[in-house]
Enzyme design. Structure first.
Site, PDB file in Angstrom:
ATOM      1  N   THR A  15      -1.980 -11.901 -14.788  1.00  0.00           N
ATOM      2  CA  THR A  15      -1.329 -10.696 -15.303  1.00  0.00           C
ATOM      3  C   THR A  15      -0.374 -10.097 -14.271  1.00  0.00           C
ATOM      4  O   THR A  15       0.816  -9.893 -14.531  1.00  0.00           O
ATOM      5  CB  THR A  15      -2.416  -9.652 -15.663  1.00  0.00           C
ATOM      6  OG1 THR A  15      -3.339 -10.275 -16.547  1.00  0.00           O
ATOM      7  CG2 THR A  15      -1.830  -8.421 -16.315  1.00  0.00           C
ATOM      8  N   VAL A  16      -0.878  -9.830 -13.071  1.00  0.00           N
ATOM      9  CA  VAL A  16      -0.062  -9.123 -12.066  1.00  0.00           C
ATOM     10  C   VAL A  16       0.936 -10.077 -11.405  1.00  0.00           C
ATOM     11  O   VAL A  16       2.079  -9.699 -11.110  1.00  0.00           O
ATOM     12  CB  VAL A  16      -0.963  -8.447 -11.004  1.00  0.00           C
ATOM     13  CG1 VAL A  16      -0.133  -7.591 -10.067  1.00  0.00           C
ATOM     14  CG2 VAL A  16      -2.034  -7.588 -11.676  1.00  0.00           C
ATOM     15  N   VAL A 134      -5.281   0.469  -5.670  1.00  0.00           N
ATOM     16  CA  VAL A 134      -5.865   1.719  -6.182  1.00  0.00           C
ATOM     17  C   VAL A 134      -4.934   2.326  -7.219  1.00  0.00           C
ATOM     18  O   VAL A 134      -3.766   2.593  -6.925  1.00  0.00           O
ATOM     19  CB  VAL A 134      -6.093   2.746  -5.050  1.00  0.00           C
ATOM     20  CG1 VAL A 134      -6.656   4.045  -5.605  1.00  0.00           C
ATOM     21  CG2 VAL A 134      -7.012   2.185  -3.982  1.00  0.00           C
ATOM     22  N   GLY A 136      -3.378   1.218  -9.811  1.00  0.00           N
ATOM     23  CA  GLY A 136      -2.256   0.425 -10.337  1.00  0.00           C
ATOM     24  C   GLY A 136      -0.885   0.908  -9.925  1.00  0.00           C
ATOM     25  O   GLY A 136      -0.523   0.846  -8.746  1.00  0.00           O
ATOM     26  N   ILE A 138       0.387   3.826  -9.734  1.00  0.00           N
ATOM     27  CA  ILE A 138       0.559   5.171  -9.163  1.00  0.00           C
ATOM     28  C   ILE A 138       0.666   5.105  -7.638  1.00  0.00           C
ATOM     29  O   ILE A 138      -0.236   4.585  -6.988  1.00  0.00           O
ATOM     30  CB  ILE A 138      -0.636   6.092  -9.526  1.00  0.00           C
ATOM     31  CG1 ILE A 138      -0.908   6.041 -11.016  1.00  0.00           C
ATOM     32  CG2 ILE A 138      -0.377   7.501  -9.063  1.00  0.00           C
ATOM     33  CD1 ILE A 138      -2.173   6.785 -11.424  1.00  0.00           C
ATOM     34  N   GLY A 189      -8.184  -5.060 -25.591  1.00  0.00           N
ATOM     35  CA  GLY A 189      -7.879  -5.693 -24.303  1.00  0.00           C
ATOM     36  C   GLY A 189      -7.992  -4.755 -23.115  1.00  0.00           C
ATOM     37  O   GLY A 189      -7.629  -5.126 -21.997  1.00  0.00           O
ATOM     38  N   GLU A 192     -12.927  -5.846 -20.214  1.00  0.00           N
ATOM     39  CA  GLU A 192     -13.127  -7.278 -20.053  1.00  0.00           C
ATOM     40  C   GLU A 192     -14.356  -7.719 -20.836  1.00  0.00           C
ATOM     41  O   GLU A 192     -15.157  -6.877 -21.260  1.00  0.00           O
ATOM     42  CB  GLU A 192     -13.315  -7.599 -18.577  1.00  0.00           C
ATOM     43  CG  GLU A 192     -12.080  -7.186 -17.796  1.00  0.00           C
ATOM     44  CD  GLU A 192     -12.017  -7.789 -16.419  1.00  0.00           C
ATOM     45  OE1 GLU A 192     -12.783  -8.709 -16.139  1.00  0.00           O
ATOM     46  OE2 GLU A 192     -11.175  -7.314 -15.644  1.00  0.00           O
ATOM     47  N   LYS A 207     -12.306   1.755  -5.349  1.00  0.00           N
ATOM     48  CA  LYS A 207     -11.100   2.563  -5.120  1.00  0.00           C
ATOM     49  C   LYS A 207     -11.443   3.819  -4.317  1.00  0.00           C
ATOM     50  O   LYS A 207     -10.665   4.235  -3.459  1.00  0.00           O
ATOM     51  CB  LYS A 207     -10.454   2.902  -6.457  1.00  0.00           C
ATOM     52  CG  LYS A 207      -9.919   1.630  -7.133  1.00  0.00           C
ATOM     53  CD  LYS A 207      -9.737   1.805  -8.614  1.00  0.00           C
ATOM     54  CE  LYS A 207      -9.258   0.519  -9.271  1.00  0.00           C
ATOM     55  NZ  LYS A 207      -9.235   0.636 -10.729  1.00  0.00           N
ATOM     56  N   GLY A 304      -2.199  -3.061 -15.804  1.00  0.00           N
ATOM     57  CA  GLY A 304      -1.222  -3.668 -16.698  1.00  0.00           C
ATOM     58  C   GLY A 304      -0.200  -4.483 -15.918  1.00  0.00           C
ATOM     59  O   GLY A 304       0.010  -4.280 -14.733  1.00  0.00           O
TER      60      GLY A 304
HETATM   61  N1  LIG Z   1      -4.722  -6.715 -14.090  1.00  0.00           N
HETATM   62  C1  LIG Z   1      -4.448  -5.502 -13.644  1.00  0.00           C
HETATM   63  O1  LIG Z   1      -3.954  -4.657 -14.392  1.00  0.00           O
HETATM   64  C2  LIG Z   1      -4.683  -5.146 -12.204  1.00  0.00           C
HETATM   65  C3  LIG Z   1      -4.450  -3.827 -11.765  1.00  0.00           C
HETATM   66  C4  LIG Z   1      -4.618  -3.518 -10.409  1.00  0.00           C
HETATM   67  C5  LIG Z   1      -5.036  -4.505  -9.529  1.00  0.00           C
HETATM   68  N2  LIG Z   1      -5.285  -5.767 -10.004  1.00  0.00           N
HETATM   69  C6  LIG Z   1      -5.697  -6.788  -9.037  1.00  0.00           C
HETATM   70  O2  LIG Z   1      -4.701  -7.795  -8.987  1.00  0.00           O
HETATM   71  C7  LIG Z   1      -5.287  -9.062  -8.718  1.00  0.00           C
HETATM   72  C8  LIG Z   1      -4.880 -10.055  -9.803  1.00  0.00           C
HETATM   73  O3  LIG Z   1      -5.375  -9.614 -11.042  1.00  0.00           O
HETATM   74  P1  LIG Z   1      -4.913 -10.286 -12.430  1.00  0.00           P
HETATM   75  O4  LIG Z   1      -5.400  -9.399 -13.495  1.00  0.00           O
HETATM   76  O5  LIG Z   1      -3.475 -10.639 -12.381  1.00  0.00           O
HETATM   77  O6  LIG Z   1      -5.798 -11.638 -12.387  1.00  0.00           O
HETATM   78  P2  LIG Z   1      -5.712 -12.885 -13.377  1.00  0.00           P
HETATM   79  O7  LIG Z   1      -4.901 -12.561 -14.573  1.00  0.00           O
HETATM   80  O8  LIG Z   1      -7.096 -13.407 -13.545  1.00  0.00           O
HETATM   81  O9  LIG Z   1      -4.877 -13.968 -12.533  1.00  0.00           O
HETATM   82  C9  LIG Z   1      -5.354 -14.607 -11.393  1.00  0.00           C
HETATM   83  C10 LIG Z   1      -4.389 -15.717 -11.005  1.00  0.00           C
HETATM   84  O10 LIG Z   1      -4.809 -16.228  -9.742  1.00  0.00           O
HETATM   85  C11 LIG Z   1      -4.913 -17.631  -9.806  1.00  0.00           C
HETATM   86  N3  LIG Z   1      -6.007 -18.055  -8.952  1.00  0.00           N
HETATM   87  C12 LIG Z   1      -7.285 -17.595  -8.974  1.00  0.00           C
HETATM   88  N4  LIG Z   1      -8.010 -18.215  -8.032  1.00  0.00           N
HETATM   89  C13 LIG Z   1      -7.186 -19.099  -7.417  1.00  0.00           C
HETATM   90  C14 LIG Z   1      -7.343 -20.030  -6.368  1.00  0.00           C
HETATM   91  N5  LIG Z   1      -8.518 -20.223  -5.773  1.00  0.00           N
HETATM   92  N6  LIG Z   1      -6.267 -20.755  -5.999  1.00  0.00           N
HETATM   93  C15 LIG Z   1      -5.092 -20.603  -6.609  1.00  0.00           C
HETATM   94  N7  LIG Z   1      -4.869 -19.725  -7.611  1.00  0.00           N
HETATM   95  C16 LIG Z   1      -5.912 -18.987  -8.003  1.00  0.00           C
HETATM   96  C17 LIG Z   1      -5.151 -17.978 -11.257  1.00  0.00           C
HETATM   97  O11 LIG Z   1      -4.653 -19.264 -11.466  1.00  0.00           O
HETATM   98  P3  LIG Z   1      -5.052 -20.180 -12.725  1.00  0.00           P
HETATM   99  O12 LIG Z   1      -4.597 -19.422 -13.941  1.00  0.00           O
HETATM  100  O13 LIG Z   1      -4.292 -21.414 -12.505  1.00  0.00           O
HETATM  101  O14 LIG Z   1      -6.547 -20.321 -12.657  1.00  0.00           O
HETATM  102  C18 LIG Z   1      -4.310 -16.882 -11.954  1.00  0.00           C
HETATM  103  O15 LIG Z   1      -2.974 -17.317 -12.039  1.00  0.00           O
HETATM  104  C19 LIG Z   1      -6.797  -8.801  -8.620  1.00  0.00           C
HETATM  105  O16 LIG Z   1      -7.137  -8.606  -7.276  1.00  0.00           O
HETATM  106  C20 LIG Z   1      -6.984  -7.508  -9.392  1.00  0.00           C
HETATM  107  O17 LIG Z   1      -8.117  -6.773  -8.962  1.00  0.00           O
HETATM  108  C21 LIG Z   1      -5.120  -6.113 -11.295  1.00  0.00           C
END
Ligand SMILES: NC(=O)c1ccc[n+]([C@@H]2O[C@H](COP(=O)([O-])OP(=O)(O)OC[C@H]3O[C@@H](n4cnc5c(N)ncnc54)[C@H](OP(=O)(O)O)[C@@H]3O)[C@@H](O)[C@H]2O)c1
Length: 430
Positions: A15-16, A134, A136, A138, A189, A192, A207, A304
């Site tokens: 996502t990010v 922390v 997102g 903001i 969505g 989780e 956070k 997001g």
């Molecule tokens: N989603 C949010 O809104 C949000 C908000 C604030 C902070 N965050 C933080 O941002 C980070 C990412 O979140 P996300 O929601 O984007 O996660 P996500 O959608 O689950 O994406 C994770 C990505 O990392 C890759 N990945 C995971 N383990 C890996 C490894 N060992 N080697 C290589 N690639 C790897 C995955 O690849 P594959 O698809 O190929 O497995 C996927 O592309 C997290 O730390 C989360 O806490 C997220």
């Protein structure tokens, strides 16, 4: 204007990661004017190469070999967006040791390893930035570390989990019970498949650990933050809160008058006049109190694709600016104190108690006596509805020690005339 090209790598294209790729591409023509440099994504690390190649349309950028990134001297910034502790911790440590600057959104890792990683960054003169970890989108880490640095902050409290705020908003606005609102959050969505980290307050606690460490210049880790979730909150509690001119929010609280730090996550009754009471749906907000700034609130999207990428890309821009001006590592670890964590029994709060008792003479006096015997001063005691042969009693206390209050409630719960303690919720304010 001089234009320097700065090589970056993105670890993770979920996502990010995808959002960050889009935002960096959308800013390509502007960067040179804003920063005197352009970011060029040189590599994207994922596990599933084919999926990422399709998502970006650039198969030549995709790799699953970390060494390719670590050993490429043209990559100056590593953007870690994989999440989880390992291998993120190892990759970030190796990147910093190799003199690469790091931007991450990884709250799990920063909440547990912030001190160690900041030290590695300092040793190598590198930037390590984590604004997106922390709340997102903001901006709150940079304001706390920089814009508000000339304050003695006493309180940083916030709604820092969008999923639980969405659930509580639906319960308040549409009268849903917790399970119904959680099902809706999952369907849309916002929650989780396993919502434990959100609804039990663990995500918010991470956070709070980060915010408290920065606000009070003293290390607070995830384990230091006491956590209570929202699974016990009922539509009835929300109805009573409304009657009292309050709403119920899951609050991440970091408070310090200078001698110790109170750090916890708990549902709280927030008076409708407080700015946090207006923060609804999946929005996040952080409310800050300081000796010079007075009160300030930061509000926006806490998660997001593009909102989180906005914060990540903002950090990348800051590192690029530092690289252009040769001043990386300017803002390093700000934890120069060692303040103790205040044990929860000593934390003072006001409380709301809802208890079902047998409708008999002397029961109100029994409750009043137990509170008085445990040094708990009662502000209001109201007999609400009669349910069969029971009376529902609502008590609001003054600010009291959690330890005293809990002992009193335990004694009340043990009395033969008590049927059930239905709810115990903190009330914000003096
Ligand atoms: N989603 C949010 O809104 C949000 C908000 C604030 C902070 N965050 C933080 O941002 C980070 C990412 O979140 P996300 O929601 O984007 O996660 P996500 O959608 O689950 O994406 C994770 C990505 O990392 C890759 N990945 C995971 N383990 C890996 C490894 N060992 N080697 C290589 N690639 C790897 C995955 O690849 P594959 O698809 O190929 O497995 C996927 O592309 C997290 O730390 C989360 O806490 C997220």
């Amino acid at each position: 204007m001089e234009n320097r090209t700065i090589g970056v790598a993105i670890l993770g294209l979920g996502t990010v990661g995808l959002g960050t790729w889009k935002v960096l591409n959308a800013q390509k023509d502007e960067m040179v004017h804003k920063l005197g440099a352009t970011a060029e994504v040189k590599k994207i690390l994922v596990r599933n190469v084919a999926k990422a190649a399709e998502r970006t349309g650039h198969p030549e950028l995709i790799t699953n070999d970390w060494q390719e990134i670590l050993n490429d001297p043209s990559i100056e910034i590593v953007i870690e967006l994989m999440g989880g502790i390992e291998p993120a911790r190892t990759y970030i440590g190796e990147a910093l040791a190799a003199g690469k600057h790091v931007v991450t959104a990884n709250k799990d890792l920063i909440a547990s390893d912030h001190g160690h990683l900041m030290e590695v960054a300092k040793q190598h003169g590198c930037d390590l930035m984590f604004e997106a970890a922390v709340a997102g989108a903001i901006p709150v880490i940079t304001p706390l570390k920089q814009s508000l640095a000339a304050n003695h902050l006493t309180e940083v409290m916030g709604i820092v989990n969008g999923t639980t705020n969405f659930i509580l908003t639906k319960m308040a606005q549409e009268g849903m019970e917790f399970s119904e609102a959680l099902a809706l959050a999952t369907e849309l969505g916002y929650a989780e498949a396993d919502p434990t980290a959100d609804v039990e307050g663990l995500d918010a606690a991470r956070k709070v650990a980060i915010l408290a460490s920065i606000a009070f210049n003293s290390r607070v880790s995830f384990e230091d933050v006491s956590t209570e979730g929202i699974t016990g909150i009922t539509a009835n509690d929300i109805r009573y809160a409304k009657e009292m001119g309050c709403c119920i929010k899951l609050i991440g609280m970091a408070h310090s008058e200078g001698e110790g730090i109170e750090a916890y996550v708990a549902p709280m009754l927030i008076p409708l006049g407080h700015p946090l009471s207006t923060v609804n749906d999946s929005y996040n907000a952080v409310f800050v109190r300081g000796d010079a700034v007075d009160n300030a609130m930061f509000l926006g999207r806490g998660a997001g694709e593009l909102p989180t990428a906005s914060a990540v890309a903002g950090d990348v821009f800051e590192v690029m600016r530092n690289l252009v001006h040769g001043c990386c590592g300017r803002v390093s670890c700000t934890c120069y104190k060692e303040l103790p964590i205040v044990p929860m029994e000593e934390v003072r709060s006001r409380y709301f108690l809802r208890v079902l008792v047998e409708d008999k003479i002397g029961v109100l006096a029994m409750i009043a006596n137990e509170f008085a015997g445990h040094r708990v001063s009662v502000q209001q005691m109201i007999q609400k509805e009669r349910i069969n042969d029971c009376a529902e009693i609502v008590v609001i206390t003054d600010r009291v020690c959690e330890g005293d209050f809990k002992k009193a409630v335990h004694c009340i719960a043990e009395k033969p005339n008590t049927r059930k303690v239905e709810a115990v919720i903190r009330v914000y304010g003096e």
